[in-house]
Design an enzyme around this catalytic site. Structure first.
Site, PDB file in Angstrom:
ATOM      1  N   SER A  24     -19.387  -3.936  -6.993  1.00  0.00           N
ATOM      2  CA  SER A  24     -18.175  -3.691  -6.527  1.00  0.00           C
ATOM      3  C   SER A  24     -18.225  -3.320  -4.978  1.00  0.00           C
ATOM      4  O   SER A  24     -17.146  -3.134  -4.170  1.00  0.00           O
ATOM      5  CB  SER A  24     -17.271  -2.677  -7.161  1.00  0.00           C
ATOM      6  OG  SER A  24     -17.936  -1.507  -7.262  1.00  0.00           O
ATOM      7  N   ASN A 111     -17.142   8.240 -13.212  1.00  0.00           N
ATOM      8  CA  ASN A 111     -15.724   7.870 -13.843  1.00  0.00           C
ATOM      9  C   ASN A 111     -14.711   8.754 -13.108  1.00  0.00           C
ATOM     10  O   ASN A 111     -13.750   8.367 -12.687  1.00  0.00           O
ATOM     11  CB  ASN A 111     -15.733   8.042 -15.287  1.00  0.00           C
ATOM     12  CG  ASN A 111     -16.656   7.046 -15.908  1.00  0.00           C
ATOM     13  OD1 ASN A 111     -17.104   6.054 -15.174  1.00  0.00           O
ATOM     14  ND2 ASN A 111     -17.190   7.245 -17.131  1.00  0.00           N
ATOM     15  N   THR A 156      29.148 -13.751   0.047  1.00  0.00           N
ATOM     16  CA  THR A 156      28.872 -13.661  -1.473  1.00  0.00           C
ATOM     17  C   THR A 156      28.751 -15.264  -1.723  1.00  0.00           C
ATOM     18  O   THR A 156      29.309 -16.178  -1.150  1.00  0.00           O
ATOM     19  CB  THR A 156      30.273 -13.238  -2.283  1.00  0.00           C
ATOM     20  OG1 THR A 156      31.291 -14.126  -2.201  1.00  0.00           O
ATOM     21  CG2 THR A 156      30.422 -11.960  -1.957  1.00  0.00           C
ATOM     22  N   SER A 278       5.814 -26.004  17.354  1.00  0.00           N
ATOM     23  CA  SER A 278       5.458 -27.224  16.568  1.00  0.00           C
ATOM     24  C   SER A 278       4.567 -27.845  17.461  1.00  0.00           C
ATOM     25  O   SER A 278       4.618 -28.159  18.393  1.00  0.00           O
ATOM     26  CB  SER A 278       6.397 -27.907  16.043  1.00  0.00           C
ATOM     27  OG  SER A 278       6.211 -29.341  15.655  1.00  0.00           O
ATOM     28  N   LYS A 284      10.842 -27.148  18.831  1.00  0.00           N
ATOM     29  CA  LYS A 284      10.975 -26.358  17.728  1.00  0.00           C
ATOM     30  C   LYS A 284      10.311 -24.692  18.347  1.00  0.00           C
ATOM     31  O   LYS A 284       9.624 -24.503  18.888  1.00  0.00           O
ATOM     32  CB  LYS A 284       9.879 -26.681  16.685  1.00  0.00           C
ATOM     33  CG  LYS A 284      10.352 -27.807  15.911  1.00  0.00           C
ATOM     34  CD  LYS A 284      11.502 -27.661  15.188  1.00  0.00           C
ATOM     35  CE  LYS A 284      10.743 -27.120  13.773  1.00  0.00           C
ATOM     36  NZ  LYS A 284      11.775 -27.134  12.558  1.00  0.00           N
ATOM     37  N   ASN A 286       9.863 -21.703  15.559  1.00  0.00           N
ATOM     38  CA  ASN A 286      10.071 -21.531  14.090  1.00  0.00           C
ATOM     39  C   ASN A 286       9.694 -20.198  13.758  1.00  0.00           C
ATOM     40  O   ASN A 286       9.084 -19.163  14.396  1.00  0.00           O
ATOM     41  CB  ASN A 286       8.856 -22.250  13.581  1.00  0.00           C
ATOM     42  CG  ASN A 286       9.086 -23.671  13.499  1.00  0.00           C
ATOM     43  OD1 ASN A 286      10.316 -24.195  13.385  1.00  0.00           O
ATOM     44  ND2 ASN A 286       8.074 -24.524  13.553  1.00  0.00           N
ATOM     45  N   GLU A 291       9.043 -16.293   7.500  1.00  0.00           N
ATOM     46  CA  GLU A 291       8.665 -17.003   6.233  1.00  0.00           C
ATOM     47  C   GLU A 291       7.560 -16.393   5.696  1.00  0.00           C
ATOM     48  O   GLU A 291       7.526 -16.387   4.338  1.00  0.00           O
ATOM     49  CB  GLU A 291       8.303 -18.381   6.807  1.00  0.00           C
ATOM     50  CG  GLU A 291       9.781 -19.192   7.319  1.00  0.00           C
ATOM     51  CD  GLU A 291       8.973 -20.484   7.950  1.00  0.00           C
ATOM     52  OE1 GLU A 291       8.753 -20.423   9.136  1.00  0.00           O
ATOM     53  OE2 GLU A 291       8.798 -21.447   7.358  1.00  0.00           O
ATOM     54  N   TYR A 318     -13.006   5.440 -19.865  1.00  0.00           N
ATOM     55  CA  TYR A 318     -13.282   4.465 -18.753  1.00  0.00           C
ATOM     56  C   TYR A 318     -13.730   3.093 -19.673  1.00  0.00           C
ATOM     57  O   TYR A 318     -14.735   3.227 -20.237  1.00  0.00           O
ATOM     58  CB  TYR A 318     -14.038   5.102 -17.713  1.00  0.00           C
ATOM     59  CG  TYR A 318     -14.670   3.906 -16.698  1.00  0.00           C
ATOM     60  CD1 TYR A 318     -13.781   3.804 -15.495  1.00  0.00           C
ATOM     61  CD2 TYR A 318     -15.824   3.206 -16.926  1.00  0.00           C
ATOM     62  CE1 TYR A 318     -14.085   2.886 -14.638  1.00  0.00           C
ATOM     63  CE2 TYR A 318     -16.225   2.189 -16.026  1.00  0.00           C
ATOM     64  CZ  TYR A 318     -15.298   2.180 -14.803  1.00  0.00           C
ATOM     65  OH  TYR A 318     -15.611   1.088 -13.828  1.00  0.00           O
ATOM     66  N   GLN A 323     -12.842  -1.675 -13.134  1.00  0.00           N
ATOM     67  CA  GLN A 323     -13.055  -1.966 -11.661  1.00  0.00           C
ATOM     68  C   GLN A 323     -12.466  -2.927 -10.743  1.00  0.00           C
ATOM     69  O   GLN A 323     -12.402  -3.037  -9.696  1.00  0.00           O
ATOM     70  CB  GLN A 323     -14.510  -2.268 -11.714  1.00  0.00           C
ATOM     71  CG  GLN A 323     -15.385  -2.380 -10.137  1.00  0.00           C
ATOM     72  CD  GLN A 323     -16.912  -2.510 -10.379  1.00  0.00           C
ATOM     73  OE1 GLN A 323     -17.625  -1.754 -10.649  1.00  0.00           O
ATOM     74  NE2 GLN A 323     -17.230  -3.942 -10.365  1.00  0.00           N
ATOM     75  N   LYS A 326      -9.350  -2.271  -7.702  1.00  0.00           N
ATOM     76  CA  LYS A 326      -9.328  -2.135  -6.408  1.00  0.00           C
ATOM     77  C   LYS A 326      -8.810  -3.274  -5.399  1.00  0.00           C
ATOM     78  O   LYS A 326      -8.115  -2.987  -4.508  1.00  0.00           O
ATOM     79  CB  LYS A 326     -10.745  -1.664  -6.030  1.00  0.00           C
ATOM     80  CG  LYS A 326     -10.827  -0.145  -6.275  1.00  0.00           C
ATOM     81  CD  LYS A 326     -12.067   0.433  -6.238  1.00  0.00           C
ATOM     82  CE  LYS A 326     -12.442   1.368  -7.160  1.00  0.00           C
ATOM     83  NZ  LYS A 326     -12.537   0.477  -8.437  1.00  0.00           N
TER      84      LYS A 326
HETATM   85  N1  ARG Z   1     -17.727   0.760  -9.340  1.00  0.00           N
HETATM   86  C1  ARG Z   1     -17.066   1.451 -10.528  1.00  0.00           C
HETATM   87  C2  ARG Z   1     -15.741   1.485 -10.706  1.00  0.00           C
HETATM   88  O1  ARG Z   1     -15.140   0.713  -9.472  1.00  0.00           O
HETATM   89  C3  ARG Z   1     -17.402   2.687 -10.407  1.00  0.00           C
HETATM   90  C4  ARG Z   1     -17.039   3.636 -12.050  1.00  0.00           C
HETATM   91  C5  ARG Z   1     -18.404   2.901 -12.492  1.00  0.00           C
HETATM   92  N2  ARG Z   1     -18.512   3.783 -14.069  1.00  0.00           N
HETATM   93  C6  ARG Z   1     -19.477   3.317 -14.880  1.00  0.00           C
HETATM   94  N3  ARG Z   1     -19.572   4.220 -15.997  1.00  0.00           N
HETATM   95  N4  ARG Z   1     -20.096   2.307 -14.556  1.00  0.00           N
HETATM   96  O2  ARG Z   1     -14.690   1.472 -11.497  1.00  0.00           O
END
Ligand code: ARG
Length: 459
Positions: A24, A111, A156, A278, A284, A286, A291, A318, A323, A326
């Site tokens: 990640s 975690n 309306t 344009s 134009k 725009n 938009e 967990y 993951q 994010k």
């Molecule tokens: N990169 C992980 C996440 O974003 C961090 C937590 C990982 N924990 C684990 N037990 N593998 O969730």
């Protein structure tokens, strides 16, 4: 070779595909600042509780600042083999300070670490969003103040309904974004409990002080249940939920700007700074920014649905599924902020075309309700009868190809013989808006009160 953080039981390192699906770091490096803040608070607490020595804590806390400066300077070498920001930072810390680095992960897990980092990130983002919303509200307030008593058509069904004031329309958006702001503040308060110290899921046998780390990181209190602390992503879901509602507001306003800036409406002129041309049609100009703002709801609500779907049905505590939280939040946050900033710029720069607004306000029989109300007030007709009489007058005007004020008194009395010359007063759009003085109504008197109230609140 096996992983240096958790590879003790492994003989072989991961397959390249395993590494690719697992890592990640490509996106969670955005939480470096929060990760280092969390680790520094954790190290200080470990020392205060006698779990590590003060000199190890000092080395860790100093070393983390070195790592942070490397990340900020762009010289830090991120490694996919080290999976995520947590292990990248810790591995580098160990290169910088040596053996004490290995003591940082005492009494915590990735975690609770990731839950803490991510909460801190979302919290920072809410603060930034608050600034964006306030700036947009101030821009709208500026427009409202300039044209508090300018009349325009209110719609309306996108059909002319009754005249309203430009100020009133601008202040309607202020109310919408104010509710977004209140949701932001509300969510920030609710999420402000610190997961750090929940460890993997069950808490820890070390004598940690969770109140100390919570306070050091600006949380109101530690979260009360370790299982919940590492399982909870409500704060991310709430962020995406309130971002979605705000993006809906932005999209509705953007849609109005697209319509209003068209050659057929010409209610507003957007500035050159917030328009594009344009490549083929030289005439134009725009409203691309509007938009794109209108479209942002697509990805923001998409992120909301994506994370809700990831979280549904997950057993405690967990799971690696989490993951996936994010990227959705980062993308939604970036685009929400950009949309707010672009809308603010457009609103600040745009010019309302007052004569066009006034002419439009007077067309489409916009004061028909005023006429019906007059028949009730002056001739004591039941409203239903007055509605019918007015409808006949509208039909007559339509047949003659004119507006209501263009009908002669003879035309009027032919439909109802009680009508007098005084009726023409209520057919004007300025009188119409001025009359609507009920609380929250469009009358300039009421609009100016609301502008003053908001100026007071926004400072
Ligand atoms: N990169 C992980 C996440 O974003 C961090 C937590 C990982 N924990 C684990 N037990 N593998 O969730």
């Amino acid at each position: 070779s096996s992983n240096q953080m958790w590879g003790g039981r492994f003989a072989a390192g991961p397959d390249a595909i395993m590494e690719a699906i697992n890592a990640s770091i490509g996106f969670d490096k955005r939480m470096a600042t929060q990760d280092i803040a969390g680790s520094r608070a954790h190290a200080a607490m470990l020392a205060a509780q006698g779990i590590i020595t003060p000199s190890d804590a000092d080395a860790i806390r100093e070393g983390l600042l070195t790592v942070l400066s490397e990340i900020e300077a762009g010289t830090f070498q991120f490694s996919t083999a080290l999976e995520d920001i947590h292990m990248n930072v810790e591995a580098r810390l160990s290169e910088v300070i040596g053996e004490p680095a290995g003591r940082l992960h005492t009494a915590r897990s990735r975690n609770d670490q990731v839950a803490t980092d991510f909460k801190l990130w979302v919290r920072d983002q809410l603060d930034a969003v608050e600034g964006g919303l306030l700036a947009l509200m101030r821009a709208l307030l500026g427009q409202a103040e300039a044209g508090a008593d300018w009349v325009m058509p209110g719609f309306t069904h996108l059909q002319t309904a009754q005249p309203v004031t430009w100020g009133h329309h601008m202040m309607a958006y202020v109310e919408m974004f104010a509710r977004d702001l209140s949701r932001v503040r509300d969510a920030r308060k609710r999420m402000n409990e610190c997961p750090l110290g929940a460890a993997a899921l069950a808490g820890t046998g070390f004598p940690i002080d969770r109140h100390m780390t919570a306070e050091a990181l600006g949380f109101d209190r530690p979260s009360a249940n370790s299982l919940d602390a590492v399982s909870d992503r409500d704060f991310a879901l709430e962020f995406l939920g309130l971002a979605s509602i705000s993006a809906i507001h932005l999209s509705r306003m953007a849609e109005e700007l697209v319509i209003w800036s068209s050659a057929q409406f010409r209610f507003v002129t957007l500035s050159d700074r917030f328009s594009t041309g344009s490549s083929i049609m030289p005439q134009k100009k725009n409203p691309d920014a509007a938009e794109l703002i209108r479209a942002k709801i697509g990805r923001i609500m998409g992120a909301n649905v994506a994370l809700m779907t990831v979280m549904k049905g997950l057993p405690l505590a967990y799971s690696k599924d989490m993951q996936e939280d994010k990227e959705q939040v980062f993308d939604a946050a970036d685009n929400w902020m950009l949309a707010l900033a672009a809308m603010e710029g457009m609103v600040r720069d745009m010019t309302a075309n007052r004569p066009v607004l006034e002419a439009a306000a007077a067309s489409g029989f916009s004061t028909a309700t005023d006429l019906a109300d007059w028949l009730v007030r002056e001739l004591n007709l039941p409203f239903r009868t007055a509605h019918h009489v007015t409808g006949s007058l509208v039909a007559l005007a339509e047949k003659k190809g004119c507006d209501l004020p263009d009908l002669s008194l003879d035309d009027m009395t032919a439909v109802h013989d009680g009508i007098t010359e005084a009726v023409y007063d209520v057919l004007g759009v300025h009188n119409s808006v001025a009359s609507r003085q009920s609380y929250g109504g469009t009358s300039p008197v009421r609009v100016r009160e609301q502008i003053a109230r908001w100026k007071d609140i926004l400072g």
